[in-house]
Design a protein around this motif. Structure first.
Motif, PDB file in Angstrom:
ATOM      1  N   VAL A  23       0.848  -1.185   0.000  1.00 15.01           N
ATOM      2  CA  VAL A  23       0.000   0.000   0.000  1.00 15.01           C
ATOM      3  C   VAL A  23       0.888   1.241   0.000  1.00 15.01           C
ATOM      4  CG1 VAL A  23      -1.683   1.333   1.331  1.00 15.01           C
ATOM      5  CG2 VAL A  23      -1.900  -1.158   1.186  1.00 15.01           C
ATOM      6  N   PRO A  24       0.835   2.027  -1.082  1.00 18.45           N
ATOM      7  CA  PRO A  24       1.616   3.264  -1.094  1.00 18.45           C
ATOM      8  C   PRO A  24       1.103   4.203  -0.010  1.00 18.45           C
ATOM      9  CG  PRO A  24       0.771   2.747  -3.301  1.00 18.45           C
ATOM     10  CD  PRO A  24       0.100   1.830  -2.342  1.00 18.45           C
ATOM     11  N   ILE A  25       2.016   4.935   0.612  1.00 25.44           N
ATOM     12  CA  ILE A  25       1.604   5.957   1.577  1.00 25.44           C
ATOM     13  C   ILE A  25       2.315   7.255   1.237  1.00 25.44           C
ATOM     14  CG2 ILE A  25       3.234   4.993   3.299  1.00 25.44           C
ATOM     15  CD1 ILE A  25       1.308   6.190   5.456  1.00 25.44           C
ATOM     16  N   ALA A  26       1.512   8.294   0.960  1.00 26.64           N
ATOM     17  CA  ALA A  26       2.066   9.604   0.616  1.00 26.64           C
ATOM     18  C   ALA A  26       1.859  10.501   1.832  1.00 26.64           C
ATOM     19  CB  ALA A  26       1.397  10.136  -0.638  1.00 26.64           C
ATOM     20  N   GLY A  27       0.796  11.307   1.834  1.00 25.54           N
ATOM     21  CA  GLY A  27       0.504  12.141   2.999  1.00 25.54           C
ATOM     22  C   GLY A  27      -0.016  11.321   4.165  1.00 25.54           C
ATOM     23  N   GLY A  28      -0.536  10.139   3.877  1.00 27.48           N
ATOM     24  CA  GLY A  28      -1.041   9.255   4.925  1.00 27.48           C
ATOM     25  C   GLY A  28      -2.392   9.654   5.497  1.00 27.48           C
ATOM     26  N   THR A  29      -3.014  10.692   4.946  1.00 30.99           N
ATOM     27  CA  THR A  29      -4.235  11.192   5.579  1.00 30.99           C
ATOM     28  C   THR A  29      -5.447  10.296   5.319  1.00 30.99           C
ATOM     29  OG1 THR A  29      -4.740  12.687   3.733  1.00 30.99           O
ATOM     30  CG2 THR A  29      -3.420  13.586   5.531  1.00 30.99           C
ATOM     31  N   ASP A  30      -5.342   9.398   4.370  1.00 35.18           N
ATOM     32  CA  ASP A  30      -6.345   8.330   4.241  1.00 35.18           C
ATOM     33  C   ASP A  30      -5.801   7.022   4.823  1.00 35.18           C
ATOM     34  OD1 ASP A  30      -8.672   9.426   2.964  1.00 35.18           O
ATOM     35  OD2 ASP A  30      -7.543   9.578   1.110  1.00 35.18           O
ATOM     36  N   VAL A  31      -4.583   6.675   4.464  1.00 38.86           N
ATOM     37  CA  VAL A  31      -4.023   5.371   4.861  1.00 38.86           C
ATOM     38  C   VAL A  31      -3.912   5.242   6.383  1.00 38.86           C
ATOM     39  CG1 VAL A  31      -1.965   3.924   4.781  1.00 38.86           C
ATOM     40  CG2 VAL A  31      -2.738   5.065   2.713  1.00 38.86           C
ATOM     41  N   MET A  32      -3.418   6.289   7.046  1.00 39.44           N
ATOM     42  CA  MET A  32      -3.180   6.162   8.488  1.00 39.44           C
ATOM     43  C   MET A  32      -4.483   6.063   9.275  1.00 39.44           C
ATOM     44  SD  MET A  32      -0.053   5.675   9.130  1.00 39.44           S
ATOM     45  CE  MET A  32       0.040   5.871  10.914  1.00 39.44           C
ATOM     46  N   PRO A  71       1.451  18.795  -1.951  1.00 36.79           N
ATOM     47  CA  PRO A  71       0.372  18.991  -0.986  1.00 36.79           C
ATOM     48  C   PRO A  71      -0.619  20.060  -1.452  1.00 36.79           C
ATOM     49  CG  PRO A  71       2.537  19.219   0.068  1.00 36.79           C
ATOM     50  CD  PRO A  71       2.759  19.181  -1.408  1.00 36.79           C
ATOM     51  N   TYR A  72      -1.856  19.918  -0.992  1.00 39.76           N
ATOM     52  CA  TYR A  72      -2.903  20.885  -1.350  1.00 39.76           C
ATOM     53  C   TYR A  72      -2.460  22.314  -1.058  1.00 39.76           C
ATOM     54  CZ  TYR A  72      -6.131  16.942  -1.746  1.00 39.76           C
ATOM     55  OH  TYR A  72      -6.747  15.773  -2.121  1.00 39.76           O
ATOM     56  N   THR A  73      -1.762  22.515   0.062  1.00 37.12           N
ATOM     57  CA  THR A  73      -1.317  23.858   0.433  1.00 37.12           C
ATOM     58  C   THR A  73      -0.485  24.479  -0.687  1.00 37.12           C
ATOM     59  OG1 THR A  73      -1.225  23.096   2.714  1.00 37.12           O
ATOM     60  CG2 THR A  73      -0.111  25.169   2.237  1.00 37.12           C
ATOM     61  N   GLY A 102      -1.721  16.023   2.594  1.00 40.32           N
ATOM     62  CA  GLY A 102      -2.474  15.306   1.560  1.00 40.32           C
ATOM     63  C   GLY A 102      -2.325  15.961   0.195  1.00 40.32           C
ATOM     64  N   GLY A 103      -2.498  15.157  -0.844  1.00 40.84           N
ATOM     65  CA  GLY A 103      -2.402  15.690  -2.195  1.00 40.84           C
ATOM     66  C   GLY A 103      -3.286  14.938  -3.167  1.00 40.84           C
ATOM     67  N   VAL A 104      -3.151  15.323  -4.429  1.00 43.48           N
ATOM     68  CA  VAL A 104      -4.048  14.801  -5.456  1.00 43.48           C
ATOM     69  C   VAL A 104      -3.771  13.316  -5.737  1.00 43.48           C
ATOM     70  CG1 VAL A 104      -4.738  15.055  -7.873  1.00 43.48           C
ATOM     71  CG2 VAL A 104      -4.416  17.078  -6.456  1.00 43.48           C
ATOM     72  N   GLY A 106      -2.968  10.986  -3.660  1.00 40.67           N
ATOM     73  CA  GLY A 106      -3.687  10.219  -2.638  1.00 40.67           C
ATOM     74  C   GLY A 106      -5.190  10.268  -2.842  1.00 40.67           C
ATOM     75  N   ASN A 107      -5.680  11.427  -3.250  1.00 42.39           N
ATOM     76  CA  ASN A 107      -7.109  11.569  -3.529  1.00 42.39           C
ATOM     77  C   ASN A 107      -7.516  10.635  -4.662  1.00 42.39           C
ATOM     78  OD1 ASN A 107      -9.529  14.076  -4.176  1.00 42.39           O
ATOM     79  ND2 ASN A 107      -9.008  13.420  -2.127  1.00 42.39           N
ATOM     80  N   LEU A 108      -6.669  10.551  -5.695  1.00 44.72           N
ATOM     81  CA  LEU A 108      -6.940   9.648  -6.822  1.00 44.72           C
ATOM     82  C   LEU A 108      -6.790   8.195  -6.401  1.00 44.72           C
ATOM     83  CD1 LEU A 108      -5.032  11.608  -9.605  1.00 44.72           C
ATOM     84  CD2 LEU A 108      -7.506  11.198  -9.553  1.00 44.72           C
ATOM     85  N   GLY A 115     -14.093  12.806  -2.864  1.00 45.44           N
ATOM     86  CA  GLY A 115     -12.788  13.474  -2.970  1.00 45.44           C
ATOM     87  C   GLY A 115     -12.927  14.804  -3.694  1.00 45.44           C
ATOM     88  N   ASP A 116     -12.340  15.850  -3.137  1.00 44.11           N
ATOM     89  CA  ASP A 116     -12.566  17.183  -3.676  1.00 44.11           C
ATOM     90  C   ASP A 116     -11.785  17.475  -4.956  1.00 44.11           C
ATOM     91  OD1 ASP A 116     -14.498  18.608  -2.006  1.00 44.11           O
ATOM     92  OD2 ASP A 116     -13.092  18.178  -0.390  1.00 44.11           O
ATOM     93  N   ALA A 117     -10.691  16.756  -5.180  1.00 42.21           N
ATOM     94  CA  ALA A 117      -9.929  17.046  -6.404  1.00 42.21           C
ATOM     95  C   ALA A 117     -10.708  16.611  -7.648  1.00 42.21           C
ATOM     96  CB  ALA A 117      -8.574  16.333  -6.370  1.00 42.21           C
ATOM     97  N   LEU A 159       1.975   2.830 -10.112  1.00 37.51           N
ATOM     98  CA  LEU A 159       1.922   3.975  -9.199  1.00 37.51           C
ATOM     99  C   LEU A 159       1.587   5.220 -10.021  1.00 37.51           C
ATOM    100  CD1 LEU A 159       5.187   3.398  -7.108  1.00 37.51           C
ATOM    101  CD2 LEU A 159       2.830   3.098  -6.299  1.00 37.51           C
ATOM    102  N   ILE A 160       0.984   6.192  -9.344  1.00 41.39           N
ATOM    103  CA  ILE A 160       0.720   7.477  -9.997  1.00 41.39           C
ATOM    104  C   ILE A 160       1.959   8.345  -9.821  1.00 41.39           C
ATOM    105  CG2 ILE A 160      -0.697   9.561 -10.029  1.00 41.39           C
ATOM    106  CD1 ILE A 160      -2.915   7.855  -8.647  1.00 41.39           C
ATOM    107  N   ARG A 161       2.476   8.830 -10.940  1.00 43.10           N
ATOM    108  CA  ARG A 161       3.641   9.699 -10.833  1.00 43.10           C
ATOM    109  C   ARG A 161       3.224  11.171 -10.820  1.00 43.10           C
ATOM    110  NH1 ARG A 161       9.327   9.071 -13.966  1.00 43.10           N
ATOM    111  NH2 ARG A 161      10.477  10.378 -12.514  1.00 43.10           N
ATOM    112  N   MET A 183     -12.969  21.108   7.571  1.00 43.77           N
ATOM    113  CA  MET A 183     -13.101  19.746   8.054  1.00 43.77           C
ATOM    114  C   MET A 183     -14.417  19.111   7.660  1.00 43.77           C
ATOM    115  SD  MET A 183     -10.840  18.211   9.567  1.00 43.77           S
ATOM    116  CE  MET A 183      -9.819  18.889  10.844  1.00 43.77           C
ATOM    117  N   VAL A 184     -14.754  19.260   6.403  1.00 41.25           N
ATOM    118  CA  VAL A 184     -16.044  18.742   5.962  1.00 41.25           C
ATOM    119  C   VAL A 184     -15.851  17.865   4.729  1.00 41.25           C
ATOM    120  CG1 VAL A 184     -17.992  19.542   4.584  1.00 41.25           C
ATOM    121  CG2 VAL A 184     -17.714  20.358   6.901  1.00 41.25           C
ATOM    122  N   ILE A 185     -16.334  16.645   4.833  1.00 39.43           N
ATOM    123  CA  ILE A 185     -16.419  15.799   3.659  1.00 39.43           C
ATOM    124  C   ILE A 185     -17.687  16.245   2.927  1.00 39.43           C
ATOM    125  CG2 ILE A 185     -16.638  13.411   2.834  1.00 39.43           C
ATOM    126  CD1 ILE A 185     -14.070  13.663   4.322  1.00 39.43           C
TER     127      ILE A 185
END
Ligand SMILES: Cc1cc2nc3c(=O)[nH]c(=O)nc-3n(C[C@H](O)[C@H](O)[C@H](O)COP(=O)(O)OP(=O)(O)OC[C@H]3O[C@@H](n4cnc5c(N)ncnc54)[C@H](O)[C@@H]3O)c2cc1C
Ligand code: FES
Ligand code: FES
Lengths: 297, 193
Positions: A23-32, A71-73, A102-104, A106-108, A115-117, A159-161, A183-185
């Motif tokens: 399982v790839p982990i980038a920002g981890g905001t879904d995986v963790m 990252p989104y920022t 988090g970033g795009v 991970g969203n994909l 997902g907002d992206a 993997l997504i590059r 903080m809203v889905i």
């Protein structure tokens, strides 16, 4: 569990080829979240944080090549002009702490209908750059990327590059319904992009169907109506009846469910409202830009 | 596995780390630094906020292995961190906070009401002075997030403060006193220069 820590993109592809269940982990905001709650116990975690290229982007002639882990920022701060829809959508994600990680990509990877992206990518036009050690690189059109609820077109060894997002050639908007600003889905969301160069309008709907979708019938109707009325040239305001029918067709493009965040009928209604508003906002800004350029000429 | 990283300016090593463990767990349970709080473990509350290479993040959502070789600042090191920043770097070469000092860090000092007798960062002092702390569970995360805001933006508008703290929940104080505290720290900071 094993923690794989590739130092380069090539190493990451090799690791993914060797362990397709990793399982790839980038920002981890879904995986963790899934690991913390014991919803997922992967055999291998594949950390992508060491791969510097993934947090870089390049602005090209036609599109922006956005590294999977930018990252989104950073998107909000640096790509507002080129990718206004995605920058607006990024700003609605969660909180500063989450947007810093988090970033795009991970969203994909998660491919949640919420997902907002996604609506922003669908509206702008995008291609996902996926790569595997065995078969190299392929570009997946965003319209073909979402294949089911939290499913996407990636193969187990891929993997997504990066994501190639079309640079804006006109105004774009993103609108999201939720209980507060942070903080809203999304209960549901709507992205809209005007493409004056091709005289087309593209849309993206979030959280109102099993996957993120475009409202294609609504786009076709609007494209024809704008062409027929000479709107792109005369810069008139959009006829209320046209906006209304566009909104209805967008509602009709949804296939929502009832859940804790909202009912299906509320979602359909809200998508119609957002469609009308985002059309009005973007069209007004298109008219404003036209007037300004005519004034200057 | 073993994780080597910098915590509050000092190199640290955590052993027997499970591969799926969060940075928050490592800080609290392996290094004995309970300042960063664990409330939700899902990124919703911000009480676990730390700086990771300078960037505010929810430590509950960073995998421990992702912190390898990186630089973490927790609330226990915030006073030293802020001091060093104000002094423009580390002149003595022995800056940062040792693990032992961090483990024993308290805002109490000689007077637990006013914080007197402890070295507090300006934002910590402002939280005490503005009455922005009740149960204190949310406080560490709010301090780390507010401190970073003031570092980046010394004169934030109310909207900037709300935005910067939108990922931190407080269930007792209410946000007005917290806003007051950040405004107070900003005002004091601008008086100094
Ligand atoms: C409190 C909270 C609030 C949230 N609010 C929102 C919100 O408002 N809107 C929203 O859209 N999302 C939200 N999310 C979800 C999450 O932040 C986003 O989906 C984010 O984009 C995930 O990015 P990441 O880098 O953290 O992904 P990760 O958690 O690292 O990965 C997510 C998935 O993508 C896969 N993946 C990551 N990178 C790659 C890659 N390069 N190639 C292939 N697969 C990859 C992973 O294996 C995993 O399956 C929220 C999450 C939390 C915790
Ligand atoms: S414990 Fe990490 S955000 Fe709540
Ligand atoms: S003071 Fe109790 S949660 Fe904020």
């Amino acid at each position: 569990m094993d923690f794989l820590r590739p130092a380069s993109w090539e190493e990451a592809l090799a690791a993914k080829a060797e362990h397709p269940t990793a399982v790839p982990i980038a920002g981890g905001t879904d995986v963790m979240v899934e690991i913390n709650f014991d919803h997922r116990r992967p055999e291998y975690l594949l950390d992508l944080n060491r791969i510097g290229d993934l947090t870089e982007w390049e602005v090209g002639e036609e599109s922006v090549r956005l590294g999977a882990s930018v990252p989104y920022t950073r998107i909000m701060e640096n790509l507002r002009a080129e990718l206004p829809g995605l920058a607006l959508a990024s700003h609605t994600v969660a909180s500063p702490q989450i947007r810093n990680r988090g970033g795009v990509g991970g969203n994909l990877g998660t491919a949640s209908p919420a997902g907002d992206a996604h609506p922003a990518l669908l509206a702008a036009g995008a291609e996902v750059e996926a790569e595997s050690a065995a078969r190299g690189t392929r570009l997946i059109p965003i319209d073909d990327f979402y294949t089911g609820v939290k499913r996407n077109a990636l193969q187990p060894d891929e993997l997504i590059r990066a994501v190639h997002v079309k640079k804006a050639d006109g105004p774009q908007q993103y609108s999201k319904v939720g209980t507060r600003n942070a903080m809203v889905i999304a209960v549901c969301a709507f992205g809209l992009a005007l493409h004056p160069e091709t005289r087309t309008v593209r849309t993206g709907i979030g959280s109102a169907a099993p996957t993120p979708v475009r409202a294609k019938a609504a786009e076709e109707f609007l494209n024809a109506a704008l062409e027929e009325g000479g709107f792109w040239d005369n810069g008139k305001i959009i006829t209320p009846s046209v906006a209304k029918q566009f909104a209805e067709l967008c509602s009709g493009g949804c296939n929502p469910i009832d859940d804790v965040r909202g009912t299906a009928s509320y979602r359909r209604h809200a998508v119609g409202v957002m469609a009308r508003r985002t059309l009005t906002w973007t069209w007004e800004s298109y008219r404003g830009a036209r007037r300004a350029s005519e004034g200057a000429a | 596995m073993r994780v080597n990283f910098t915590v509050n300016g000092r190199p640290q090593e955590a052993d027997d780390v499970w591969e799926g463990e969060s940075l928050l767990y490592v800080l609290r349970e392996r290094l004995g630094l309970p300042g960063s709080k664990n409330a939700c473990e899902q990124g919703e509350c911000g009480s676990c906020t730390v700086r990771l290479d300078g960037v505010p993040v929810c430590s509950c959502l960073v995998a421990a292995g992702q912190a390898e070789g990186r630089d973490v600042v927790t609330v226990e090191g915030l006073a030293d961190f802020a001091k060093q920043r104000a002094e423009g770097g580390c002149a003595s070469g022995a800056c940062g906070t040792t693990l032992q000092d961090a483990q024993q860090w308290k805002a109490k000092g000689t007077d637990s009401q006013t914080g007197e007798g402890t070295e507090l960062s300006p934002i910590q002092q402002a939280f005490i002075d503005a009455g922005a702390v009740q149960c204190g569970f949310c406080t560490p995360g709010l301090l780390v997030a507010s401190d970073e805001l003031l570092e980046r933006n010394p004169n934030p508008s109310d909207a900037d403060i709300r935005e910067a703290l939108s990922g931190n929940l407080c269930r007792c104080t209410g946000y007005e006193k917290i806003m007051d505290a950040v405004r107070l720290a900003a005002a004091r900071q601008s008086e100094e220069v």
